[in-house]
Structure formats: C-alpha cells, structure tokens
Design a protein around this motif. Structure first.
Motif, short mmCIF file in Angstrom:
data_model
loop_
_atom_site.label_atom_id
_atom_site.label_comp_id
_atom_site.label_asym_id
_atom_site.label_seq_id
_atom_site.Cartn_x
_atom_site.Cartn_y
_atom_site.Cartn_z
N ILE A 199 0.85 -1.33 0.14
CA ILE A 199 0.16 -0.03 0.05
C ILE A 199 0.80 1.01 0.02
CG2 ILE A 199 -1.56 1.24 1.48
CD1 ILE A 199 -2.82 -1.29 2.33
N PHE A 200 0.67 2.12 -0.89
CA PHE A 200 1.21 3.47 -0.96
C PHE A 200 0.20 4.50 -0.63
CE2 PHE A 200 4.13 0.84 -3.13
CZ PHE A 200 5.37 1.29 -2.95
N TYR A 201 0.47 5.56 0.03
CA TYR A 201 -0.59 6.46 0.66
C TYR A 201 0.11 7.81 0.30
CZ TYR A 201 -3.21 9.49 3.73
OH TYR A 201 -3.93 10.30 4.40
N CYS A 202 -0.99 8.80 -0.31
CA CYS A 202 -0.46 10.18 -0.48
C CYS A 202 -1.05 11.12 0.73
CB CYS A 202 -1.33 10.68 -1.93
SG CYS A 202 -0.86 12.31 -2.38
N GLU A 203 0.19 11.80 1.36
CA GLU A 203 -0.19 12.58 2.36
C GLU A 203 -0.84 13.87 1.76
OE1 GLU A 203 3.71 12.90 4.25
OE2 GLU A 203 3.12 10.87 5.24
N LYS A 204 -0.88 14.53 0.64
CA LYS A 204 -1.43 15.39 0.03
C LYS A 204 -2.64 15.52 -0.04
CE LYS A 204 -1.15 19.08 -3.27
NZ LYS A 204 -0.34 19.51 -4.56
N CYS A 205 -3.59 14.33 -0.68
CA CYS A 205 -4.70 14.48 -0.87
C CYS A 205 -5.29 13.21 -0.37
CB CYS A 205 -4.96 14.31 -2.54
SG CYS A 205 -4.50 12.63 -3.35
N GLY A 206 -4.62 12.23 0.36
CA GLY A 206 -5.35 11.12 1.06
C GLY A 206 -5.74 9.86 0.10
N ALA A 207 -5.27 9.85 -0.91
CA ALA A 207 -5.55 8.69 -1.88
C ALA A 207 -4.32 7.58 -1.49
CB ALA A 207 -5.27 9.17 -3.25
N ASP A 208 -4.94 6.27 -1.63
CA ASP A 208 -3.96 5.18 -1.38
C ASP A 208 -3.95 4.26 -2.81
OD1 ASP A 208 -6.14 3.10 -1.43
OD2 ASP A 208 -6.27 3.57 0.68
N ARG A 209 -2.88 3.64 -2.87
CA ARG A 209 -3.00 2.68 -4.17
C ARG A 209 -2.13 1.45 -3.64
NH1 ARG A 209 0.69 4.52 -9.39
NH2 ARG A 209 0.06 2.76 -10.66
#
Length: 80
Positions: free
Chosen positions: A61-71
């Motif tokens: 799991i990778f998480y974007c701290e800017k927009c809250g999306a995960d992938r």
C-alpha cells in the motif's frame, strides 16, 4: 534460494506517484499487515494466500499525504 520482497526486506525502495495529484506517495507496508491486529505476526506463507496477487509478488500500500489517496502496488519478489 528463496523469493523475498525487496521492500519488506529493506533491499530497495520504490517511488510511486499519486494518480490524482502527482505527489510522491509514502510506502505503508504490505497489505497483509492490515488484515487484522495479528496479521503482521503471521507467517507470510499464510497471508500471501489471501492478498489476491501471484506468489511471486507482494502487494504493498502506498499513501498520498497531500490528497489522502491510496494505491495498491504489486512488487515482484527476487531470489536470494
């Protein structure tokens, strides 16, 4: 020889861009660590059977701290 995940074993790092805002995403670990409170302590042979990817991959799991999306990103294992 054994197949190991290069991220789980600290052999490499991966740079993943957020599909929404293009910021660098933070690695949050293999998905099986999030199944329940005890899953990080289970044998990988057990948890890899339910992560939905082939045995030669580890789903991270990778998480974007800017927009809250995960992938979810499948990482190919390597022979050691």
């Amino acid at each position: 020889m054994e197949e190991v995940c290069p991220i789980c074993n600290g052999l490499s790092s991966y740079m993943v861009r957020c599909p929404h805002c293009q910021e660098a995403m933070m690695a949050r670990g293999p998905i099986q660590d999030y199944f329940d409170d005890y899953s990080p302590y289970l044998d990988q042979g057990i948890t890899q059977q339910v992560d939905g990817v082939p045995a030669h991959q580890c789903l991270h799991i990778f998480y974007c701290e800017k927009c809250g999306a995960d992938r979810r990103v499948p990482i190919n294992t390597i022979l050691m």
